[in-house]
Design an enzyme around this catalytic site. Sequence first.
Site, mmCIF file in Angstrom:
data_model
loop_
_atom_site.group_PDB
_atom_site.id
_atom_site.type_symbol
_atom_site.label_atom_id
_atom_site.label_comp_id
_atom_site.label_asym_id
_atom_site.label_seq_id
_atom_site.Cartn_x
_atom_site.Cartn_y
_atom_site.Cartn_z
ATOM 1 N N ILE A 34 0.815 -1.229 0.000
ATOM 2 C CA ILE A 34 0.000 0.000 0.000
ATOM 3 C C ILE A 34 0.844 1.273 0.000
ATOM 4 O O ILE A 34 0.299 2.369 -0.083
ATOM 5 C CB ILE A 34 -1.011 0.112 1.173
ATOM 6 C CG1 ILE A 34 -0.365 -0.224 2.502
ATOM 7 C CG2 ILE A 34 -2.277 -0.634 0.917
ATOM 8 C CD1 ILE A 34 -1.175 0.299 3.679
ATOM 9 N N GLN A 96 13.611 -2.137 7.734
ATOM 10 C CA GLN A 96 12.464 -3.017 8.000
ATOM 11 C C GLN A 96 11.477 -2.278 8.886
ATOM 12 O O GLN A 96 11.854 -1.762 9.944
ATOM 13 C CB GLN A 96 12.905 -4.322 8.687
ATOM 14 C CG GLN A 96 11.741 -5.310 8.865
ATOM 15 C CD GLN A 96 12.139 -6.631 9.515
ATOM 16 O OE1 GLN A 96 13.218 -6.754 10.095
ATOM 17 N NE2 GLN A 96 11.252 -7.618 9.429
ATOM 18 N N HIS A 102 9.236 -10.782 4.976
ATOM 19 C CA HIS A 102 8.596 -10.549 3.673
ATOM 20 C C HIS A 102 9.631 -10.210 2.622
ATOM 21 O O HIS A 102 10.722 -9.728 2.937
ATOM 22 C CB HIS A 102 7.548 -9.438 3.757
ATOM 23 C CG HIS A 102 8.055 -8.135 4.291
ATOM 24 N ND1 HIS A 102 8.214 -7.887 5.638
ATOM 25 C CD2 HIS A 102 8.463 -7.003 3.667
ATOM 26 C CE1 HIS A 102 8.672 -6.670 5.825
ATOM 27 N NE2 HIS A 102 8.849 -6.101 4.645
ATOM 28 N N HIS A 104 10.028 -7.990 -1.015
ATOM 29 C CA HIS A 104 9.469 -7.018 -1.950
ATOM 30 C C HIS A 104 9.769 -7.490 -3.370
ATOM 31 O O HIS A 104 10.915 -7.853 -3.678
ATOM 32 C CB HIS A 104 10.134 -5.650 -1.777
ATOM 33 C CG HIS A 104 9.932 -5.029 -0.433
ATOM 34 N ND1 HIS A 104 9.016 -4.032 -0.208
ATOM 35 C CD2 HIS A 104 10.537 -5.253 0.765
ATOM 36 C CE1 HIS A 104 9.068 -3.649 1.064
ATOM 37 N NE2 HIS A 104 9.992 -4.385 1.679
HETATM 38 P P1 DGP Z 1 9.679 -3.082 5.082
HETATM 39 O O1 DGP Z 1 10.024 -1.632 5.197
HETATM 40 O O2 DGP Z 1 10.685 -3.891 4.277
HETATM 41 O O3 DGP Z 1 9.384 -3.678 6.433
HETATM 42 O O4 DGP Z 1 8.333 -3.108 4.197
HETATM 43 C C1 DGP Z 1 7.050 -3.091 4.726
HETATM 44 C C2 DGP Z 1 6.123 -2.739 3.610
HETATM 45 O O5 DGP Z 1 4.805 -3.053 4.014
HETATM 46 C C3 DGP Z 1 6.120 -1.251 3.237
HETATM 47 O O6 DGP Z 1 6.547 -1.098 1.894
HETATM 48 C C4 DGP Z 1 4.674 -0.821 3.386
HETATM 49 C C5 DGP Z 1 3.915 -2.123 3.463
HETATM 50 N N1 DGP Z 1 2.758 -2.103 4.335
HETATM 51 C C6 DGP Z 1 2.725 -1.707 5.629
HETATM 52 N N2 DGP Z 1 1.480 -1.869 6.136
HETATM 53 C C7 DGP Z 1 0.734 -2.407 5.132
HETATM 54 C C8 DGP Z 1 -0.642 -2.818 5.044
HETATM 55 O O7 DGP Z 1 -1.438 -2.720 5.981
HETATM 56 N N3 DGP Z 1 -1.059 -3.312 3.847
HETATM 57 C C9 DGP Z 1 -0.217 -3.436 2.773
HETATM 58 N N4 DGP Z 1 -0.735 -3.933 1.646
HETATM 59 N N5 DGP Z 1 1.080 -3.070 2.824
HETATM 60 C C10 DGP Z 1 1.536 -2.556 3.992
#
Ligand code: DGP
Length: 139
Positions: A34, A96, A102, A104
Site C-alpha cells: 500500500i 524493515q 517478507h 518485496h
Molecule cells: P519493510 O520496510 O521492508 O518492512 O516493508 C514493509 C512494507 O509493508 C512497506 O513497503 C509498506 C507495506 N505495508 C505496511 N502496512 C501495510 C498494510 O497494511 N497493507 C499493505 N498492503 N502493505 C503494507
Amino acid sequence: MAADPDCIFCKIIAGEIPCFRLYEDDATLAFMDINPANDGHVLVIPKEHSADVHAVSADAITATVLTAQKIAAAVQKTLEPDGLNLLQCNGPAAAQSVFHFHMHVLPRKNGDALKMNWGLNPGDMDRIGEIAERIRANL
Ligand code: DGP
C-alpha cells in the site's frame, strides 16, 4: 500455522485487514504494497509468522522465494518494467518496518528516483579477506 495477533501481516493473512490479493497457496500470500515505491510493488509473505531472516524457517523462506519468482514473472509480463528488484529487509537499520518476514517484488524503470544507497567503490582487499575469514568461522 504460527501467527502473532499484533502483527499487521498476520491480520492480512487472516482476512482481518483488507489487501489487494494476487496469489495464495498453503504457505504464502502475495499482495500489493500500500506504499508502493513504483507501480506494481508487491509483497510476498510466508503464512507462518516470523520476524525476519534470522527467525524464518527453511520451509517458509523457500516457499516465499518460489512465490516471489512466480510473482516477478507475472509482474514482468504485465508491466514490462526495465528491471526488477527482489528485496528483503532485516532490522530498522535496514529499513524493515513490518516485523513479519517478507520479500518485496519491486519493478524498476530506467531513471526512476529509487536509490540503492551504495556506490560501486573499490574495496580494500585485505579488509574484505579478513571479514570473509571471520564470517566463514561462523558458518
Ligand atoms: P519493510 O520496510 O521492508 O518492512 O516493508 C514493509 C512494507 O509493508 C512497506 O513497503 C509498506 C507495506 N505495508 C505496511 N502496512 C501495510 C498494510 O497494511 N497493507 C499493505 N498492503 N502493505 C503494507
